[in-house]
Design an enzyme around this catalytic site. Structure first.
Site, PDB file in Angstrom:
ATOM      1  NE  ARG A  51      -2.942   0.502   3.328  1.00  0.00           N
ATOM      2  CZ  ARG A  51      -2.287   0.755   4.464  1.00  0.00           C
ATOM      3  NH1 ARG A  51      -1.563   1.849   4.600  1.00  0.00           N
ATOM      4  NH2 ARG A  51      -2.354  -0.090   5.477  1.00  0.00           N
ATOM      5  CE1 TYR A 103     -16.677  10.055 -16.388  1.00  0.00           C
ATOM      6  CE2 TYR A 103     -16.242  10.102 -14.035  1.00  0.00           C
ATOM      7  CZ  TYR A 103     -16.584   9.399 -15.180  1.00  0.00           C
ATOM      8  OH  TYR A 103     -16.831   8.061 -15.101  1.00  0.00           O
ATOM      9  CG  ASP A 175     -10.069  14.527 -15.601  1.00  0.00           C
ATOM     10  OD1 ASP A 175      -9.386  13.908 -16.437  1.00  0.00           O
ATOM     11  OD2 ASP A 175     -11.047  14.034 -15.009  1.00  0.00           O
ATOM     12  CE  LYS A 200     -12.876   6.260 -18.652  1.00  0.00           C
ATOM     13  NZ  LYS A 200     -13.248   7.570 -18.100  1.00  0.00           N
TER      14      LYS A 200
HETATM   15  C1  LIG Z   1     -13.730   8.040 -16.803  1.00  0.00           C
HETATM   16  C2  LIG Z   1     -13.348   9.361 -16.309  1.00  0.00           C
HETATM   17  C3  LIG Z   1     -13.095   9.589 -14.952  1.00  0.00           C
HETATM   18  C4  LIG Z   1     -13.272   8.503 -13.913  1.00  0.00           C
HETATM   19  O1  LIG Z   1     -12.337   7.485 -14.083  1.00  0.00           O
HETATM   20  P1  LIG Z   1     -12.587   5.947 -13.657  1.00  0.00           P
HETATM   21  O2  LIG Z   1     -11.328   5.297 -14.082  1.00  0.00           O
HETATM   22  O3  LIG Z   1     -13.794   5.485 -14.404  1.00  0.00           O
HETATM   23  O4  LIG Z   1     -12.804   5.925 -12.194  1.00  0.00           O
HETATM   24  C5  LIG Z   1     -12.691  10.855 -14.573  1.00  0.00           C
HETATM   25  N1  LIG Z   1     -12.563  11.856 -15.464  1.00  0.00           N
HETATM   26  C6  LIG Z   1     -12.808  11.676 -16.781  1.00  0.00           C
HETATM   27  C7  LIG Z   1     -12.654  12.810 -17.720  1.00  0.00           C
HETATM   28  C8  LIG Z   1     -13.206  10.424 -17.247  1.00  0.00           C
HETATM   29  O5  LIG Z   1     -13.463  10.260 -18.548  1.00  0.00           O
END
Ligand SMILES: *Cc1c(COP(=O)(O)O)cnc(C)c1O
Length: 386
Positions: A51, A103, A175, A200
Site C-alpha cells: 500500500r 465528468y 483532468d 481510457k
Molecule cells: C472516466 C473518467 C473519470 C473517472 O475514471 P474511472 O477510471 O472510471 O474511475 C474521470 N474523469 C474523466 C474525464 C473520465 O473520462
C-alpha cells in the site's frame, strides 16, 4: 540515471525505470507481493508494504511523472480513486470551482460525498476567465478543469486558468484524461496537479481500471503520498504492469486515433441528419484556436447531435461495428448517450442549459479501418430516420 533520449515516444518506452533488477529483465517485473522482508529492527528499508510502495507501481508512477513533466506520480485503483485523493487535499470550509460540464462522477463525488465533509463547489464557466475570476470568494481554494470537457469538448484556456489560480493562491487541477500527456501537458502550462482516468487512452484496450495523479512540486508530492498511503486506493502490481505495457504504444495509438477521428468528423459534418459536430479539431469549432495553442491537435473525442426526425434510440440499435458502452479510449470505437449514461447524475436543468440534449451522441473513435467506421455510421444514420 543518464537519459539517452529527448522525445516523448522514447520516454514512453524507456522512461521512469527503476534501477535494474537482479535478472536484468527488459520489462519491469510484476512484484506480486503485499510485503517485503526486513533484516532488522530500525534498519532502513526501500520497500516495506505494497500500500505504501511497490516497485512495479513505483515504476509506473515515475513514468507518468516524467511524461507529464512533474515532480512525482501516484497510481490509484481508478480515476475516481485518484480524484478522491486529490480532493482530499482540501479541508472543511474550502470551496472548489469546477466547470459546468465536468465528468459526471467528479460532480457526484463532490456533491454527494465531499459535501458531507464541508468541502463545497461552485459551478463556473471556465471558458470565460473574467467570469471565473468574479466567482473567486475567500473560501475558494482550488479549481478543477477539463479541457476538452466531457461531453461537449468545451475548451478552457489552461494557461489563463493556471495564471489566475497562481494569482489567487488556488490549487489548480486539470483532468487530462481526454488528451493524455502525448497531446497536452497541463503542468507545463502552469497547473499544480494533473489527474487521469488511465482506464481510457493511457490503458487504451478497455481491459483495466486505473487512475494517475502527477504533481508539480515537492510539497504537494509529500501531501499526496501521505493521502495515498492513508486512504489506500492504490493500483495493484498487475494492473501497474499492464498500464506500463499500454503506455509504450500510446504515441502510435494516439496518432491513429486522431487521424481516424479527423476523418469521422469530416464525414459527420456533411451528413444531412446531423445538426452539430463538437470536435476541437474542426477549424470552426468554438475553442479551436485556444486548443491549438495548448495541445498537439484536436484529440480524439467528439460529440454530435442528431437532427429532429432522427431517433437516437434507433441510431444506437442500428450500429453494428461501433460499440454502445460507457467509457472511451479503447482500440475499439465506443459510443454513448451522455444524457442517460455518463451525465445522468447531473440534474436535468443543468444538463439542458449546457447543451447535453437527448439527441447528443459521444464518440470515441477507435483504431478500426476508417472506411468501416464511416460505413457503420452511415447505415445507422439512415436507420435512425423516422
Ligand atoms: C472516466 C473518467 C473519470 C473517472 O475514471 P474511472 O477510471 O472510471 O474511475 C474521470 N474523469 C474523466 C474525464 C473520465 O473520462
Amino acid at each position: 540515471m543518464t537519459k539517452y533520449y529527448q522525445g516523448i515516444n522514447s520516454a514512453m518506452i524507456h522512461g521512469g525505470r527503476l534501477p535494474e533488477d537482479a535478472a536484468h529483465a527488459v520489462n519491469v517485473p510484476i512484484y506480486q507481493t503485499s510485503t517485503f522482508r526486513q533484516f532488522g529492527i530500525g534498519e532502513t528499508v526501500t520497500w516495506e508494504y505494497t500500500r505504501t510502495g511497490n516497485p512495479t507501481r513505483a515504476a509506473l508512477e515515475s513514468l507518468i511523472a516524467e511524461l507529464e513533466g512533474g515532480q512525482a506520480g501516484f497510481a490509484f485503483a481508478s480515476g475516481m480513486a485518484a480524484l478522491t485523493a486529490v480532493l482530499s487535499l482540501f479541508k472543511q470550509g474550502d470551496r472548489l470551482l469546477i466547470s459546468s460540464n465536468v465528468y459526471g462522477g467528479t460532480y457526484r463525488v463532490l456533491d454527494k460525498i465531499f459535501s458531507h465533509f464541508g468541502i463545497t463547489y461552485t459551478i463556473a464557466d471556465t471558458t470565460d476567465l473574467n467570469a471565473l475570476e468574479q466567482s473567486i470568494t475567500p473560501e475558494v481554494k482550488g479549481i478543477l478543469v477539463e479541457s476538452p470537457a466531457n461531453p461537449l469538448l468545451t475548451i478552457t484556456d489552461l494557461l489563463g486558468v493556471a495564471d489566475l489560480a497562481r494569482r489567487h493562491h488556488l490549487v489548480s487541477i486539470a483532468d487530462n484524461t481526454f488528451m493524455t500527456p502525448y497531446l497536452q501537458r497541463p503542468l507545463e502550462l502552469g497547473f499544480d496537479v494533473v489527474v487521469h482516468s488511465a482506464t481510457k487512452y493511457l490503458g487504451g484496450h478497455s481491459d483495466l481500471i486505473a487512475g494517475l495523479v502527477v504533481v508539480r512540486d515537492q510539497e504537494l508530492a509529500c501531501r499526496l503520498a501521505f493521502i495515498q498511503n492513508s486512504t489506500g486506493g492504490v493500483l495493484d502490481p498487475f494492473d501497474s504492469f499492464l498500464l506500463q505495457r499500454s503506455i509504450k504504444t500510446l504515441g502510435v495509438r494516439m496518432d491513429r486515433h486522431v487521424s481516424n477521428a479527423e476523418q469521422v468528423a469530416q464525414f459527420l459534418i456533411r451528413q444531412p441528419g446531423i445538426a452539430r459536430v463538437y470536435y476541437p479539431g474542426l477549424p470552426d469549432f468554438k475553442g479551436y484556436a485556444v486548443n491549438q495553442g495548448q495541445a498537439r491537435n484536436g484529440g480524439v473525442m467528439m460529440s454530435f447531435e442528431l437532427k429532429a426526425g432522427y431517433a437516437y434510440q434507433k441510431f444506437f440499435k442500428a450500429l453494428k461495428l461501433i460499440v454502445l458502452a460507457e467509457s472511451l479510449g479503447g482500440v475499439e470505437s465506443l459510443v454513448c448517450h451522455p444524457a442517460t449514461m455518463t451525465h445522468a447524475a447531473i440534474p436535468e436543468e443543468i444538463r439542458r442549459k449546457v447543451g447535453i440534449t437527448d439527441g447528443l451522441i459521444r464518440l470515441s473513435t477507435g483504431l478500426e479501418d476508417p472506411e468501416d467506421l464511416l460505413n457503420d455510421l452511415a447505415q445507422a444514420l439512415s436507420a435512425s430516420k423516422s
